[in-house]
Design a protein around this motif. Structure first.
Motif, mmCIF file in Angstrom:
data_model
loop_
_atom_site.group_PDB
_atom_site.id
_atom_site.type_symbol
_atom_site.label_atom_id
_atom_site.label_comp_id
_atom_site.label_asym_id
_atom_site.label_seq_id
_atom_site.Cartn_x
_atom_site.Cartn_y
_atom_site.Cartn_z
ATOM 1 N N VAL A 182 0.838 -1.203 0.000
ATOM 2 C CA VAL A 182 0.000 0.000 0.000
ATOM 3 C C VAL A 182 0.876 1.257 0.000
ATOM 4 O O VAL A 182 0.604 2.224 -0.730
ATOM 5 N N MET A 183 1.933 1.241 0.797
ATOM 6 C CA MET A 183 2.844 2.376 0.826
ATOM 7 C C MET A 183 3.434 2.618 -0.555
ATOM 8 O O MET A 183 3.550 3.761 -1.009
ATOM 9 N N GLY A 184 3.800 1.550 -1.247
ATOM 10 C CA GLY A 184 4.352 1.682 -2.588
ATOM 11 C C GLY A 184 3.354 2.286 -3.564
ATOM 12 O O GLY A 184 3.715 3.110 -4.409
ATOM 13 N N LEU A 185 2.092 1.888 -3.449
ATOM 14 C CA LEU A 185 1.069 2.435 -4.340
ATOM 15 C C LEU A 185 0.845 3.922 -4.071
ATOM 16 O O LEU A 185 0.744 4.727 -5.004
ATOM 17 N N VAL A 186 0.779 4.297 -2.786
ATOM 18 C CA VAL A 186 0.534 5.695 -2.422
ATOM 19 C C VAL A 186 1.741 6.563 -2.763
ATOM 20 O O VAL A 186 1.616 7.609 -3.417
ATOM 21 N N TYR A 187 2.915 6.134 -2.346
ATOM 22 C CA TYR A 187 4.120 6.915 -2.606
ATOM 23 C C TYR A 187 4.428 6.973 -4.102
ATOM 24 O O TYR A 187 4.849 8.010 -4.627
ATOM 25 N N GLY A 188 4.224 5.853 -4.765
ATOM 26 C CA GLY A 188 4.489 5.826 -6.201
ATOM 27 C C GLY A 188 3.584 6.762 -6.975
ATOM 28 O O GLY A 188 4.043 7.492 -7.864
ATOM 29 N N ARG A 189 2.299 6.767 -6.632
ATOM 30 C CA ARG A 189 1.373 7.659 -7.327
ATOM 31 C C ARG A 189 1.685 9.113 -7.004
ATOM 32 O O ARG A 189 1.606 9.982 -7.894
ATOM 33 N N PHE A 190 2.064 9.381 -5.752
ATOM 34 C CA PHE A 190 2.442 10.748 -5.382
ATOM 35 C C PHE A 190 3.608 11.212 -6.248
ATOM 36 O O PHE A 190 3.603 12.332 -6.767
ATOM 37 N N TRP A 191 4.608 10.365 -6.416
ATOM 38 C CA TRP A 191 5.759 10.761 -7.225
ATOM 39 C C TRP A 191 5.370 10.935 -8.691
ATOM 40 O O TRP A 191 5.811 11.877 -9.350
ATOM 41 N N GLN A 192 4.530 10.038 -9.191
ATOM 42 C CA GLN A 192 4.090 10.170 -10.581
ATOM 43 C C GLN A 192 3.336 11.471 -10.807
ATOM 44 O O GLN A 192 3.403 12.040 -11.900
ATOM 45 N N ARG A 193 2.629 11.940 -9.794
ATOM 46 C CA ARG A 193 1.847 13.161 -9.932
ATOM 47 C C ARG A 193 2.663 14.426 -9.683
ATOM 48 O O ARG A 193 2.396 15.466 -10.277
#
Length: 265
Positions: free
Chosen positions: A222-233
């Protein structure tokens, strides 16, 4: 919310079209993951299998995130610093390969142009992940699918707190630079969709923590999904490095200071 969850179209990342360049980039990714988080993920999975085969239930087994490596205080300090340097080296490797591939580090958000905003966002991201993460761990442990985690078993020495802070920063630097800054950027060059790349790095991140049990896998996924999307945005990697560091500092140092003084689950 839906707009936030949707991936942002990446800019200034040209997709590699030359077959040789694509093969080299794919090989490089495999090599980097092999010598860093990917191989550790396989080892972590084996550790979970070994723990599951023990006659003792998972939640009655303990895993230490920062454990002594020697009975000699100075030798133990040397071992701890070597581990920190290894993690720093992993992150530096990812950053170096990005530069070699033609990317300035500011292109992935490793710059100091907005330290104030980055610090505020980092604190928010730490709270967003850290507080629910603790709850998930307690639930997973109660269900018997997570080991008991001891963030630190280091003895009370003069260097314990500085080493725990350094370990927190090194963990954060290695994971976020390799999995987000490096891996997601290189996958963009190979033409991977944002969602597909996001899921891959999140699975690798989760697998890297399988030694903690299924709770560790799910929480870090879950952390990877949240952090990853934050970085992508946002393209702000320092936010996530700092946020991850804060999570680990609170866990490592807090446990070391309060262990034995309060009741732990």
């Amino acid at each position: 919310m839906r707009g936030w969850l949707a991936p942002q179209r990446p800019g200034r990342v040209a997709v590699l079209t030359d077959p040789r360049e694509r093969r080299l980039a794919a090989t490089e990714i495999l090599v980097v993951l092999t010598v860093t988080l990917g191989l550790r993920a396989l080892s972590s999975g084996l550790s979970l299998i070994e723990a599951a085969l023990q006659p003792v239930p998972l939640n009655e087994q303990q895993v230490a995130l920062n454990a002594p490596a020697s009975r000699n205080e100075l030798v133990d300090l040397a071992f701890q610093l070597v581990r920190v340097l290894q993690l720093v080296g992993w992150g530096v490797l990812g950053a170096y390969l990005l530069v070699r591939a033609g990317f300035a580090l500011r292109a992935v958000g490793l710059d100091a142009k907005r330290p104030g905003k980055d610090a505020v966002w980092a604190a928010g991201m730490a709270a967003l992940i850290g507080i629910p993460g603790l709850g998930l761990y307690l639930v997973a442990r109660a269900l018997g699918v997570s080991l008991t985690i001891a963030p630190s078993l280091l003895t009370d020495t003069w260097w314990r707190i500085p080493v725990l802070v350094a370990s927190s920063a090194a963990n954060a630097w290695a994971e976020e630079v390799v999995l987000l800054g490096y891996l997601l950027t290189r996958l963009r060059q190979l033409g991977w969709s944002e969602n597909r790349a996001l899921v891959l790095q999140a699975v690798v991140r989760g697998a890297y923590h399988l030694y903690q049990g299924l709770g560790g896998f799910v929480g870090n996924l879950v952390m990877g999904l949240v952090y990853g999307r934050f970085w992508q945005r946002t393209n702000r990697l320092w936010v996530l490095v700092l946020g991850h560091t804060l999570i680990d500092v609170v866990a490592f140092v807090g446990y070391a200071v309060l262990a034995g003084k309060v009741g732990w689950p």
